[in-house]
Design a protein around this motif. Structure first.
Motif, mmCIF file in Angstrom:
data_model
loop_
_atom_site.group_PDB
_atom_site.id
_atom_site.type_symbol
_atom_site.label_atom_id
_atom_site.label_comp_id
_atom_site.label_asym_id
_atom_site.label_seq_id
_atom_site.Cartn_x
_atom_site.Cartn_y
_atom_site.Cartn_z
ATOM 1 N N MET A 164 0.838 -1.204 0.000
ATOM 2 C CA MET A 164 0.000 0.000 0.000
ATOM 3 C C MET A 164 0.874 1.255 0.000
ATOM 4 O O MET A 164 0.737 2.142 -0.818
ATOM 5 N N ARG A 165 1.819 1.255 0.890
ATOM 6 C CA ARG A 165 2.672 2.413 1.025
ATOM 7 C C ARG A 165 3.498 2.668 -0.236
ATOM 8 O O ARG A 165 3.609 3.814 -0.695
ATOM 9 N N THR A 166 4.052 1.554 -0.794
ATOM 10 C CA THR A 166 4.876 1.729 -1.990
ATOM 11 C C THR A 166 4.035 2.204 -3.171
ATOM 12 O O THR A 166 4.472 3.021 -3.963
ATOM 13 N N ARG A 167 2.804 1.659 -3.266
ATOM 14 C CA ARG A 167 1.952 2.122 -4.350
ATOM 15 C C ARG A 167 1.739 3.628 -4.226
ATOM 16 O O ARG A 167 1.749 4.354 -5.210
ATOM 17 N N TRP A 168 1.577 4.038 -3.029
ATOM 18 C CA TRP A 168 1.424 5.448 -2.760
ATOM 19 C C TRP A 168 2.573 6.262 -3.302
ATOM 20 O O TRP A 168 2.395 7.256 -3.971
ATOM 21 N N VAL A 212 4.844 13.583 -9.003
ATOM 22 C CA VAL A 212 4.271 14.849 -8.569
ATOM 23 C C VAL A 212 5.268 15.628 -7.737
ATOM 24 O O VAL A 212 5.536 16.800 -7.970
ATOM 25 N N VAL A 213 5.846 14.936 -6.776
ATOM 26 C CA VAL A 213 6.773 15.591 -5.868
ATOM 27 C C VAL A 213 7.953 16.174 -6.629
ATOM 28 O O VAL A 213 8.317 17.334 -6.451
ATOM 29 N N SER A 214 8.515 15.378 -7.557
ATOM 30 C CA SER A 214 9.677 15.904 -8.270
ATOM 31 C C SER A 214 9.270 17.088 -9.137
ATOM 32 O O SER A 214 10.043 18.010 -9.336
ATOM 33 N N GLY A 215 8.033 17.062 -9.581
ATOM 34 C CA GLY A 215 7.520 18.198 -10.346
ATOM 35 C C GLY A 215 7.681 19.499 -9.583
ATOM 36 O O GLY A 215 8.026 20.523 -10.151
ATOM 37 N N PHE A 216 7.494 19.440 -8.282
ATOM 38 C CA PHE A 216 7.583 20.669 -7.499
ATOM 39 C C PHE A 216 9.008 21.140 -7.358
ATOM 40 O O PHE A 216 9.263 22.282 -7.034
ATOM 41 N N GLN A 217 9.950 20.198 -7.520
ATOM 42 C CA GLN A 217 11.326 20.588 -7.264
ATOM 43 C C GLN A 217 12.033 21.151 -8.492
ATOM 44 O O GLN A 217 13.178 21.552 -8.419
ATOM 45 N N LYS A 267 -3.806 21.437 3.978
ATOM 46 C CA LYS A 267 -4.113 20.005 4.082
ATOM 47 C C LYS A 267 -3.351 19.217 3.014
ATOM 48 O O LYS A 267 -2.827 18.131 3.277
ATOM 49 N N ALA A 268 -3.307 19.756 1.796
ATOM 50 C CA ALA A 268 -2.583 19.070 0.723
ATOM 51 C C ALA A 268 -1.087 19.051 1.020
ATOM 52 O O ALA A 268 -0.387 18.072 0.740
ATOM 53 N N LYS A 269 -0.589 20.110 1.621
ATOM 54 C CA LYS A 269 0.826 20.179 2.010
ATOM 55 C C LYS A 269 1.142 19.105 3.035
ATOM 56 O O LYS A 269 2.119 18.373 2.925
ATOM 57 N N GLU A 270 0.274 19.054 4.039
ATOM 58 C CA GLU A 270 0.474 18.142 5.164
ATOM 59 C C GLU A 270 0.400 16.690 4.688
ATOM 60 O O GLU A 270 1.203 15.854 5.077
ATOM 61 N N ARG A 271 -0.544 16.395 3.797
ATOM 62 C CA ARG A 271 -0.744 15.004 3.392
ATOM 63 C C ARG A 271 0.195 14.562 2.289
ATOM 64 O O ARG A 271 0.631 13.422 2.271
ATOM 65 N N PHE A 272 0.438 15.427 1.323
ATOM 66 C CA PHE A 272 1.158 14.979 0.130
ATOM 67 C C PHE A 272 2.424 15.783 -0.124
ATOM 68 O O PHE A 272 3.025 15.669 -1.180
ATOM 69 N N GLY A 305 -4.685 16.806 -5.658
ATOM 70 C CA GLY A 305 -5.731 17.612 -5.030
ATOM 71 C C GLY A 305 -5.582 17.617 -3.524
ATOM 72 O O GLY A 305 -4.549 17.207 -2.987
ATOM 73 N N ILE A 306 -6.618 18.070 -2.834
ATOM 74 C CA ILE A 306 -6.610 18.093 -1.368
ATOM 75 C C ILE A 306 -6.489 16.673 -0.829
ATOM 76 O O ILE A 306 -5.863 16.423 0.190
ATOM 77 N N CYS A 307 -7.110 15.742 -1.532
ATOM 78 C CA CYS A 307 -7.058 14.344 -1.117
ATOM 79 C C CYS A 307 -6.198 13.521 -2.070
ATOM 80 O O CYS A 307 -6.429 12.330 -2.270
ATOM 81 N N GLY A 308 -5.203 14.144 -2.664
ATOM 82 C CA GLY A 308 -4.256 13.409 -3.485
ATOM 83 C C GLY A 308 -4.541 13.497 -4.969
ATOM 84 O O GLY A 308 -5.516 14.102 -5.395
ATOM 85 N N PRO A 309 -3.643 12.879 -5.768
ATOM 86 C CA PRO A 309 -3.821 12.883 -7.210
ATOM 87 C C PRO A 309 -5.101 12.135 -7.592
ATOM 88 O O PRO A 309 -5.607 11.343 -6.804
#
Ligand SMILES: Cc1cc2nc3c(=O)[nH]c(=O)nc-3n(C[C@H](O)[C@H](O)[C@H](O)COP(=O)(O)OP(=O)(O)OC[C@H]3O[C@@H](n4cnc5c(N)ncnc54)[C@H](O)[C@@H]3O)c2cc1C
Ligand SMILES: *[C@@H]1O[C@H](CO)[C@@H](O)[C@H](O)[C@H]1NC(C)=O
Ligand SMILES: *[C@@H]1O[C@H](CO)[C@@H](O)[C@H](O)[C@H]1NC(C)=O
Ligand SMILES: *[C@@H]1O[C@H](CO)[C@@H](O)[C@H](O)[C@H]1NC(C)=O
Ligand SMILES: *[C@@H]1O[C@H](CO)[C@@H](O)[C@H](O)[C@H]1NC(C)=O
Ligand SMILES: *[C@@H]1O[C@H](CO)[C@@H](O)[C@H](O)[C@H]1NC(C)=O
Ligand SMILES: *[C@@H]1O[C@H](CO)[C@@H](O)[C@H](O)[C@H]1NC(C)=O
Length: 512
Positions: A1-5, A12-17, A62-67, A489-493
């Motif tokens: 589950m975690r790895t799929r995440w 997405v994350v690298s997109g921000f960098q 919330k999106a910052k905190e979660r993702f 999104g707020i609850c993820g991609p």
């Protein structure tokens, strides 16, 4: 589950960098912007720190905190306080902060307002029940008191007197229509939450086209509700909540006026919710935004009292025409003029324990209810207009002295107050608001997205105008913005499985 995440999130994350490049702009009359360092974060500007703007900042947090959506949020507020039309920080009778504060703006939210309700819980704020049970409710038409209960407004459906005056069917049918609307409203918090590109789209998703395209009176009459019930009780509610008559206001907002179950307020002021919403953001008070313009591809230049700044996205969370904001004409031309109801709020203290009966041409022994609503029906039939929309007792401030709140279209003079309370008026405070949109039946609403990266929260207001719906409107906008600019999104991609969907009181955005 975690790895799929992780697999979902990594791109997405690298997109921000990626280095965040800013187009250089140097137009006449505008400040020259410095190229920010290559590692600087994407930034989002929010204009307005009311219910809409503060909740927008909260959804982003919330999106910052979660993702780990890595974005900086700047909130601009032209006033010196947070809360906008739901301010109350400094309103103490006689300016004495030992006395209980009174709401000058938005005062109540209800149980089905799940964001406000949940926020009060999560931020450990005390909710006060807003019940006027003991003081009774009456309807004034400008000349006579038409109807009065001793039982109170919130339980009026059950009131035997109402039954006698209005019969059984009208209250029951009205309640059924309101319940249907409220049930539909609940879908806005469900795991399969509707997402809307514009308000007409949402109206059709919820099946509310019929409600927004008719006046409250038309809609209720066509559903077999009597004119007497509409013009007295329903209109009492539309006038206290929206300063508009039942034959003017569209039926969706009319139904919202009647959905008062569980009416509550936050102890110390509803603005405390909005302060909590803003904990993760940079808030600039006393800072008016003057203009927003596009610069390069998908970047926005914002000019304010603190100078010029560049943003990835801008969220406008104030009624456009109240902002004096300069925007490109292809954007301003999309927003139709929106008149607002100009409301006078008068707060006062009196040593009269209830409205004096003689002020309403009643025998001296009559106990006048502590909450007076009004109907325009007398004026429609050639009589006098009520001088106020509503007038109510709001509790004791000290032994033998009560607070009264009056909503009216015109200024209430000292002379009038003195006459009403038989000379027993202590402290008086007046405030004028452009309180809520004028809400006639409509099928056209301003756009929710003004341009790529530029969003408009208050496009929701001509549909429904409350603190809660502003928080919902901003949730939709933030979800759209994050998906478009950050692929989450707020609850993820898109396609992210949500947690806690079995939770009994699941609220989209809070639980996910
Ligand atoms: C007297 C009254 C009673 C009400 N009662 C209720 C109620 O009981 N329950 C309820 O739910 N709703 C009620 N409402 C409606 C409710 O207050 C509004 O629907 C809601 O608060 C709107 O929130 P908002 O954030 O969209 O707008 P606002 O609260 O108006 O916030 C917009 C903010 O933007 C700021 N701003 C504007 N222009 C600029 C600029 N150029 N630069 C920077 N900042 C700017 C403004 O100063 C303001 O703070 C009431 C309203 C009034 C006035
Ligand atoms: C920006 O404009 C100013 C004033 O017009 C000018 O002096 C300056 O050289 C310009 N800067 C750039 C980088 O073009
Ligand atoms: C905003 O302005 C008011 C009035 O001028 C002032 O009292 C207050 O301290 C200012 N607040 C901030 C945060 O600058
Ligand atoms: C403020 O109110 C408190 C409580 O009623 C009272 O004891 C106090 O004297 C008041 N202060 C002023 C300055 O009036
Ligand atoms: C609210 O109270 C609970 C229990 O005391 C605590 O765990 C939580 O951190 C508090 N939340 C906030 C926002 O203060
Ligand atoms: C509203 O959104 C819907 C769905 O995306 C779209 O089909 C429609 O054209 C939009 N209407 C307006 C007026 O923008
Ligand atoms: C679901 O819970 C997991 C583990 O706590 C968390 O990592 C994930 O972000 C949550 N998903 C959502 C959509 O909030």
């Amino acid at each position: 589950m975690r790895t799929r995440w992780l697999a979902v999130l990594l791109p997405v994350v690298s997109g921000f960098q990626l280095p965040f490049k800013l187009p250089f702009f140097n137009q006449s009359g505008q400040q020259t912007l410095q190229q920010p360092p290559a590692d600087s974060k994407p930034r989002i500007a929010i204009i307005g720190a009311g219910a809409g703007g503060s909740s927008a900042a909260f959804w982003i947090s919330k999106a910052k905190e979660r993702f780990g959506v890595d974005v900086e949020v700047d909130v601009y507020e032209k006033e010196s306080y947070i809360g906008g039309r739901a301010c109350s920080t400094t309103v103490f009778p006689y300016g004495n902060s030992s006395l209980p504060p009174v709401e000058l703006g938005a005062s109540i939210f209800v149980k089905v307002n799940k964001n406000m309700w949940r926020a009060a819980d999560e931020f450990n704020l005390t909710r006060l029940n807003f019940r006027d049970d003991d003081q009774g409710m009456g309807v004034w038409d400008g000349e006579k008191l038409l109807f009065a209960t001793t039982g109170g407004w919130w339980g009026w459906w059950d009131n035997a007197k109402a039954l006698l005056r209005y019969g059984f069917h009208s209250p029951r049918r009205t309640q059924a229509l309101v319940d249907t609307m409220v049930n539909k409203f609940q879908s806005l918090y469900a795991p399969e939450v509707p997402r809307w590109q514009n308000i007409s789209h949402l109206s059709s998703i919820l099946g509310w086209d019929e409600l927004v395209s008719q006046t409250t009176s038309e809609y209720l009459l066509s559903n077999g509700v009597s004119n007497k019930f509409i013009s007295e009780l329903v209109e009492g509610a539309t006038r206290v909540n929206y300063g508009q008559n039942a034959d003017e206001l569209h039926a969706l907002e009319g139904a919202c006026s009647l959905a008062a179950t569980g009416a509550s307020a936050v102890e110390g002021g509803n603005f405390r919710i909005f302060e909590n919403f803003l904990k993760q953001a940079n808030v600039f008070l006393n800072t008016s935004v003057k203009s927003v313009s596009q610069t390069g591809t998908n970047k926005w230049a914002l000019e304010s009292d603190r100078g010029a700044e560049i943003y990835t996205a801008v969220i406008l969370a104030a009624p456009f025409h109240s902002t004096q904001l300069q925007v490109p004409s292809d954007i301003s031309s999309q927003i139709p003029p929106q008149p607002y109801v100009h409301l006078h709020v008068t707060l006062l203290t009196t040593t009269q324990p209830s409205f004096p009966a003689q002020s309403f041409s009643l025998p001296p022994s009559t106990k006048v209810p502590g909450m007076l609503l009004t109907t325009f029906e007398g004026a429609r039939n050639g009589g006098k207009q009520p001088e106020f929309n509503s007038m109510s007792y709001h509790g004791l401030i000290s032994e033998g002295e009560w607070v009264v709140k009056i909503f009216s279209k015109k200024r209430i003079s000292d002379k009038w107050l003195s006459k009403m309370f038989d000379g027993q008026v202590g402290w008086v405070l007046r405030k004028e608001w452009d309180a809520y949109p004028v809400l006639p039946p409509s099928s056209e609403f301003p756009p929710t997205k003004l341009a790529p990266g530029f969003y408009y929260v208050n496009s929701f207001e001509p549909f429904i105008s409350t603190m809660e719906t502003e928080a919902l409107a901003s949730r939709n906008v933030v979800d759209m913005l994050l998906h478009e600019s950050f692929e989450s999104g707020i609850c993820g991609p898109v396609g992210t499985p949500l947690n806690d969907t079995d939770k009994e009181d699941f609220v989209y955005g809070w639980d996910c």
